[in-house]
Design a protein around this motif. Structure first.
Motif, PDB file in Angstrom:
ATOM      1  N   PHE A  41       0.833  -1.196   0.000  1.00  0.00           N
ATOM      2  CA  PHE A  41       0.000   0.000   0.000  1.00  0.00           C
ATOM      3  C   PHE A  41       0.871   1.251   0.000  1.00  0.00           C
ATOM      4  N   TRP A  82      -0.169   5.113  -1.481  1.00  0.00           N
ATOM      5  CA  TRP A  82      -0.036   6.065  -0.369  1.00  0.00           C
ATOM      6  C   TRP A  82      -0.599   7.435  -0.781  1.00  0.00           C
ATOM      7  N   ILE A  90      -6.567  10.864   0.880  1.00  0.00           N
ATOM      8  CA  ILE A  90      -6.084  11.977   1.709  1.00  0.00           C
ATOM      9  C   ILE A  90      -5.607  13.132   0.845  1.00  0.00           C
ATOM     10  N   VAL A  99       5.154  18.681   0.315  1.00  0.00           N
ATOM     11  CA  VAL A  99       4.222  19.530   1.012  1.00  0.00           C
ATOM     12  C   VAL A  99       5.000  20.748   1.472  1.00  0.00           C
ATOM     13  N   THR A 113      10.191  16.902   2.444  1.00  0.00           N
ATOM     14  CA  THR A 113       9.459  16.024   3.339  1.00  0.00           C
ATOM     15  C   THR A 113       9.533  14.564   2.950  1.00  0.00           C
ATOM     16  N   ASP A 114      10.128  14.254   1.806  1.00  0.00           N
ATOM     17  CA  ASP A 114      10.193  12.849   1.442  1.00  0.00           C
ATOM     18  C   ASP A 114      11.394  12.140   2.032  1.00  0.00           C
ATOM     19  N   TYR A 172      -2.209   5.416   9.340  1.00  0.00           N
ATOM     20  CA  TYR A 172      -2.350   6.067   8.036  1.00  0.00           C
ATOM     21  C   TYR A 172      -3.545   7.025   8.020  1.00  0.00           C
ATOM     22  N   VAL A 173      -4.708   6.512   8.398  1.00  0.00           N
ATOM     23  CA  VAL A 173      -5.960   7.256   8.200  1.00  0.00           C
ATOM     24  C   VAL A 173      -5.984   8.539   9.046  1.00  0.00           C
ATOM     25  N   TYR A 202      -1.351  10.014   9.118  1.00  0.00           N
ATOM     26  CA  TYR A 202      -0.752  10.665   7.956  1.00  0.00           C
ATOM     27  C   TYR A 202      -1.450  11.988   7.661  1.00  0.00           C
ATOM     28  N   LYS A 203      -2.777  11.997   7.799  1.00  0.00           N
ATOM     29  CA  LYS A 203      -3.502  13.240   7.532  1.00  0.00           C
ATOM     30  C   LYS A 203      -3.104  14.310   8.559  1.00  0.00           C
ATOM     31  N   TRP A 234      -0.317  14.489  10.143  1.00  0.00           N
ATOM     32  CA  TRP A 234       1.068  14.893   9.857  1.00  0.00           C
ATOM     33  C   TRP A 234       1.103  15.954   8.759  1.00  0.00           C
ATOM     34  N   LEU A 235       0.311  15.701   7.675  1.00  0.00           N
ATOM     35  CA  LEU A 235       0.254  16.678   6.578  1.00  0.00           C
ATOM     36  C   LEU A 235      -0.262  18.029   7.072  1.00  0.00           C
ATOM     37  N   ARG A 288       7.560  11.828   4.977  1.00  0.00           N
ATOM     38  CA  ARG A 288       6.542  10.882   4.544  1.00  0.00           C
ATOM     39  C   ARG A 288       7.112   9.461   4.509  1.00  0.00           C
ATOM     40  N   LEU A 319       6.941   7.779   7.823  1.00  0.00           N
ATOM     41  CA  LEU A 319       5.605   7.282   8.152  1.00  0.00           C
ATOM     42  C   LEU A 319       5.300   5.988   7.398  1.00  0.00           C
TER      43      LEU A 319
END
Lengths: 93, 494
Positions: free
Chosen positions: A56, A61, A65, A76, A86-87, B92-93, B96-97, B99-100, B266, B269
């Motif tokens: 996933f 990914w 979202i 971002v 950020t990567d 993730y759900v 991750y959101k 974090w962004l 990212r 994560l």
């Protein structure tokens, strides 16, 4: 297409949750190499979950979202001035 | 010999932790963001292990194996589902959101993130206030646990108040000095240490008793029903209720939730997400199987005694058993220091600062000043919970024990807010208050039952929160200062 992908991954998540406990082995007391069979199932299932999560993170990914879902390009923007890329990055242990 | 050795190992651990704290203090910026989130720089290993060590308290070493001894090892399945799968998906759900959003808007706490979206400082205070009400007794329980353990270890030579006081002073010193970075570094060491020591303990035990097959044969002779999946204790409803409420509760626990903001990238994560199930199974299987197999071994466990240390004392050398006890103490403390830090951040950022800004008309407080206030917050929080623990309040103990289910009540309203634009402030307030009040009532009154055809009040309360949030949002219009697009349009990766 994105919608199909979302539904597909949601289904995968539900199955991962649903079978982490092997309900079909309820009341089963068989053991293999001294470990209950249901525990072997669980150990294998957690390994499988890890592989699925890894897939996933490679393929989908951002799904649900980020608007485009693709995270391989673009960063971002940081509103805090802490780190721009950020990567990659992060303290090394 | 044992006592001196155990004390030496514990003191050794404390000194090592302080040294790490000092190094962290030297490299830190004097800002609140650095103190609380290590300036959002965690790498994969540090993030994974700090979340892991924070999540696992003494339960993995004491209460967990005790239950496996008395009821069978099925808890492994519950732990695997809740932490390895449900929490990983929420990683993730929700994570991750969050974090962004944290990257985009500089959020440090959950309350800050929600308050911004729903346009109300009081709403931010409500979320922080509810979290603190549940966090406070939980921190207190850890202090009580560590204090009691020290008293037991020294055979009463150190009285409870001195033991708990000592631990509190150490934690204050350490957290004030080290901040999030130092805590995460010790957590990483500790998480790795716990993993290794549990496996060594299992292999050692199995080598002495002749391998898993003979250990299982002994267990079968003593309690054959423990090998079969399920029992009157482990019913499907109970296993699912527990796994779901605790899994969601973990994601809302301040010290875990705040770590969502602290990832360096990212990629960090993604990697931690994929490694999570494996890490869980690697720790839970050995620790719970030791407890389960102990039932068939020739050891007597006194009423209220802990299985793991007794078994290890019987089958492994003294120094090794002492090392495991030190590991358990450390696990307790690694959870407490993170909770203390998060509690302080919720207090200073979501309650203290808004009030100060409102009263003095200051638009913003300098980063240095906030950093200072944050450290004072740690002292106040820890001292208060220590003082209250001396009074031994029964109500607070009950609250602390139910903390995971209480935090779980926050999860679904937050999820709805993160993914549904139509969510309104009235809907959120209704959903959160309804589920909190329902769960509280189930704990303290007879009017609201605590079980529904085998399902727990915790999971029924979660459903109520979901229905309340969605239902009230549908029939209300958003307030003028709500920013409905904040969680959606701001996330474009450009």
């Amino acid at each position: 297409m994105r919608h199909l992908q979302l539904v597909g991954w949601l289904a995968v998540a539900v199955v991962l949750c649903a079978l982490a406990i092997p309900w079909f082995l309820w009341d089963d007391a068989r053991t293999v190499a001294g470990i209950p069979l249901w525990l072997w199932w669980h150990i294998g299932w957690m390994g499988l979950a890890s592989v699925v999560f890894w897939l996933f993170s490679r393929r989908a990914w951002g799904l649900g979202i980020e608007p485009n879902g693709t995270t391989q390009t673009g960063n971002v923007t940081s509103g805090t001035g802490t780190g721009t890329d950020t990567d990659t990055g992060g303290d090394q242990p | 010999m044992t006592l001196a050795l155990q004390l030496a190992i514990i003191v050794g651990y404390l000194v090592l932790a302080l040294a790490i704290g000092l190094v962290a203090y030297r490299v830190a910026d004097r800002t609140a963001e650095d103190f609380y989130l290590a300036s959002r720089t965690f790498g994969t290993i540090v993030l994974l292990f700090t979340t892991f060590a924070t999540l696992l308290s003494a339960f993995t070493f004491f209460a967990g194996p005790n239950i496996a001894y008395q009821q069978g090892p099925e808890w492994v399945l519950v732990m695997g589902l809740m932490d390895g799968i449900i929490f990983a998906i929420l990683w993730y759900v929700i994570g991750y959101k969050q974090w962004l959003l944290g990257q985009n808007h500089g959020y440090v706490t959950l309350g800050e993130m929600l308050g911004d979206r729903f346009g109300a400082t009081w709403f931010r205070g409500l979320v922080a206030g509810i979290s603190l009400v549940w966090l406070f007794p939980y921190v207190m329980l850890q202090q009580v646990g560590a204090g009691t353990a020290l008293t037991a270890l020294t055979g009463g030579a150190i009285p409870y108040w001195a033991g708990a006081g000592l631990i509190t002073v150490f934690m204050i010193l350490y957290v004030v000095l080290a901040g999030m970075r130092g805590i995460a570094w010790t957590d990483t060491l500790q998480g790795a240490f716990m993993l290794v020591i549990t496996w060594v303990a299992l292999l050692w035990l199995l080598a002495v008793v002749g391998g898993p097959t003979s250990a299982t044969a002994a267990l079968e002779a003593e309690a054959a029903q423990h090998l079969a999946l399920g029992s009157d204790y482990y019913t499907p409803q109970w296993m699912l209720s527990t796994a779901i409420t605790i899994g969601f509760g973990v994601a809302m626990f301040p010290q875990v939730n705040q770590r969502f903001f602290a990832a360096g990238s990212r990629t960090v994560l993604k990697r931690s997400f994929a490694l999570w199930p494996i890490l869980c199974v690697l720790l839970f299987v050995p620790s719970f199987m030791i407890g389960a197999w102990a039932r068939g071994l020739d050891v007597t466990i006194p009423e209220g005694g802990n299985v793991l240390p007794i078994v290890l004392a019987e089958y492994t050398p003294v120094w090794f058993a002492a090392l495991v006890i030190a590991g358990a103490m450390a696990a307790m403390m690694s959870s407490s220091d993170s909770m203390l830090l998060s509690g302080s951040s919720y207090f200073t950022r979501d309650l203290y600062r808004p009030v100060l800004e409102y009263r003095s008309d200051i638009q913003s407080i300098s980063a240095q000043r906030e950093d200072f206030v944050a450290r004072v917050g740690v002292v106040v929080f820890a001292t208060a919970s220590f003082l209250v623990s001396l009074v031994n309040p029964a109500t607070l103990f009950e609250l602390g024990d139910a903390a995971f289910s209480e935090f779980a009540q926050l999860a679904l309203p937050v999820l709805v807010a993160l993914y549904w634009r139509r969510t309104t402030r009235a809907g959120m307030t209704a959903g959160i208050l309804a589920s909190q009040l329902f769960y509280l009532a189930s704990l303290f009154t007879a009017i609201v039952p605590s079980s529904y055809a085998g399902w727990t009040a915790g999971i029924v309360g979660m459903g109520l929160g979901l229905v309340g949030t969605v239902g009230v949002s549908l029939v209300t219009t958003p307030a003028a200062d709500e920013e409905r697009a904040l969680y959606f349009d701001g996330l474009r990766a450009d």
